[in-house]
Enzyme design. Structure first.
Site, PDB file in Angstrom:
ATOM      1  N   ASP A   6       0.861  -1.177   0.000  1.00  0.00           N
ATOM      2  CA  ASP A   6       0.000   0.000   0.000  1.00  0.00           C
ATOM      3  C   ASP A   6       0.901   1.231   0.000  1.00  0.00           C
ATOM      4  OD1 ASP A   6      -2.349   1.617   0.302  1.00  0.00           O
ATOM      5  OD2 ASP A   6      -1.841   1.863   2.414  1.00  0.00           O
ATOM      6  N   SER A   7       0.305   2.382  -0.250  1.00  0.00           N
ATOM      7  CA  SER A   7       1.078   3.619  -0.208  1.00  0.00           C
ATOM      8  C   SER A   7       1.551   3.917   1.212  1.00  0.00           C
ATOM      9  CB  SER A   7       0.205   4.773  -0.695  1.00  0.00           C
ATOM     10  OG  SER A   7      -0.977   4.823   0.076  1.00  0.00           O
ATOM     11  N   CYS A  69      -3.801  -0.869  -2.092  1.00  0.00           N
ATOM     12  CA  CYS A  69      -4.096   0.547  -2.300  1.00  0.00           C
ATOM     13  C   CYS A  69      -5.079   0.731  -3.461  1.00  0.00           C
ATOM     14  CB  CYS A  69      -2.774   1.248  -2.623  1.00  0.00           C
ATOM     15  SG  CYS A  69      -2.936   2.973  -3.007  1.00  0.00           S
ATOM     16  N   GLU A 148      -5.183   9.432   9.497  1.00  0.00           N
ATOM     17  CA  GLU A 148      -3.784   9.292   9.917  1.00  0.00           C
ATOM     18  C   GLU A 148      -3.472  10.113  11.167  1.00  0.00           C
ATOM     19  OE1 GLU A 148      -1.157   9.558   6.533  1.00  0.00           O
ATOM     20  OE2 GLU A 148      -1.921   7.642   5.815  1.00  0.00           O
ATOM     21  N   CYS A 180     -11.151   3.350  -0.740  1.00  0.00           N
ATOM     22  CA  CYS A 180      -9.854   3.821  -0.230  1.00  0.00           C
ATOM     23  C   CYS A 180      -9.522   3.019   1.019  1.00  0.00           C
ATOM     24  CB  CYS A 180      -9.939   5.309   0.109  1.00  0.00           C
ATOM     25  SG  CYS A 180      -8.449   5.944   0.904  1.00  0.00           S
ATOM     26  N   HIS A 182      -8.243   3.748   3.762  1.00  0.00           N
ATOM     27  CA  HIS A 182      -8.454   4.349   5.083  1.00  0.00           C
ATOM     28  C   HIS A 182      -9.923   4.388   5.519  1.00  0.00           C
ATOM     29  CE1 HIS A 182      -4.423   5.577   4.188  1.00  0.00           C
ATOM     30  NE2 HIS A 182      -4.292   6.303   5.274  1.00  0.00           N
TER      31      HIS A 182
HETATM   32  N1  DGL Z   1      -3.914   3.962  -0.039  1.00  0.00           N
HETATM   33  C1  DGL Z   1      -4.581   5.048  -0.732  1.00  0.00           C
HETATM   34  C2  DGL Z   1      -5.832   4.504  -1.419  1.00  0.00           C
HETATM   35  O1  DGL Z   1      -6.395   3.492  -1.023  1.00  0.00           O
HETATM   36  C3  DGL Z   1      -4.949   6.173   0.213  1.00  0.00           C
HETATM   37  C4  DGL Z   1      -3.748   6.941   0.722  1.00  0.00           C
HETATM   38  C5  DGL Z   1      -2.970   7.621  -0.378  1.00  0.00           C
HETATM   39  O2  DGL Z   1      -3.465   8.587  -0.989  1.00  0.00           O
HETATM   40  O3  DGL Z   1      -1.855   7.202  -0.599  1.00  0.00           O
HETATM   41  O4  DGL Z   1      -6.281   5.075  -2.373  1.00  0.00           O
END
Ligand code: DGL
Length: 261
Positions: A6-7, A69, A148, A180, A182
């Site tokens: 993931d990011s 992600c 976050e 997403c 989060h």
């Molecule tokens: N992991 C990203 C997503 O699911 C969210 C966080 C980011 O923008 O990196 O789109």
């Protein structure tokens, strides 16, 4: 090993779902915390990062890779599948398949980062299955930083969620995809603000059950995966805040290992 990237830290919602659906499978996780967020970057940049992350996981011994992600799933899945010869899973298709089945007359809302919404991938996949479905998307860029910061139950967060969901509520959606990593952490607030009649699709749960079904069908791949209950977490930048969020998300002590990508 199951490799997941993931990011950043949000993909741990997918790890959590996997721990429930495929308990005991060894997991190696990479959170690209040095280069997060992906949701505000161009698709070329996200593709480059996603390819590097996949290569890292494969070098560490992953036999299958899950793109946790949504942003990377939206723009980089094809490039990854073209470049690597292992099963690749993304989070969009399983959520789309679930969303189509929640209602006879699907009216589906999608919330995600700017990059995910701009890609139009959810609409495209939904319309491929059901051209009659009505689809509305809304980018919610403030939600990732709020999660976050740990501002899950703050009045400000509730107000922002309400404002973001308003245009979808007006359209009387009956299904809402959390597009997403989060957003599952805000699921209770989102459900309250959108209304209890709206079915919420959590893409982390959708992908976990999809991977499980795949492994039940492909025993030869399942046999390759080690199952000693080992979880390893790599990040490209270590911060105390991330370690704290990770520990509270997974409800276990998490020690992040630093890696340079
Ligand atoms: N992991 C990203 C997503 O699911 C969210 C966080 C980011 O923008 O990196 O789109």
């Amino acid at each position: 090993m199951i490799g997941i990237f993931d990011s950043g830290i949000g993909g741990l919602t997918v790890v959590k779902a996997l721990m429930e659906h495929l308990s005991g499978y060894d997991i190696i996780y990479l959170g690209d915390t040095a280069r997060t967020p992906y949701g505000t970057k161009s698709s070329e940049t996200v593709k480059k990062y996603a390819l590097e992350n996949t290569e890292f996981l494969l070098n560490k011994g992953a036999e299958i890779v899950i793109i946790a992600c949504n942003t990377a799933s939206s723009v980089a899945t094809e490039s990854i599948a073209e470049n690597f010869d292992v099963p690749i899973f993304e989070v969009i298709t399983p959520a789309v398949e679930l969303s189509i089945n929640t209602s006879h007359k699907p009216c589906i809302g999608i919330i995600g980062t700017r990059a995910t919404v701009k890609s139009g991938i959810y609409e495209k996949k939904i319309k491929e299955i059901n051209p009659q479905a009505r689809v509305y998307s809304k980018a919610c860029p403030l939600l990732v930083p709020l999660v976050e910061e740990g501002w899950i139950n703050k009045p400000e967060t509730k107000m922002i969620v309400k404002k973001y969901l308003h245009p979808l509520k007006v359209r009387q959606i009956n299904t809402l995809i959390l597009g997403c990593t989060h957003y599952p952490l805000l699921k209770n607030i989102i459900q309250k603000k959108i209304g209890k009649r709206v079915s919420i699709i959590d893409s982390s749960v959708a992908v976990a059950s999809n991977v499980k079904a795949f492994l039940e069908k492909h025993r030869e791949i399942d046999d390759m995966l080690s199952k000693k209950g080992r979880y390893t977490f790599f990040v490209s930048d270590v911060t105390e805040q991330f370690e704290k969020i990770a520990t509270s998300m997974l409800k276990r002590d998490i020690h992040l290992k630093h890696v340079k990508i």
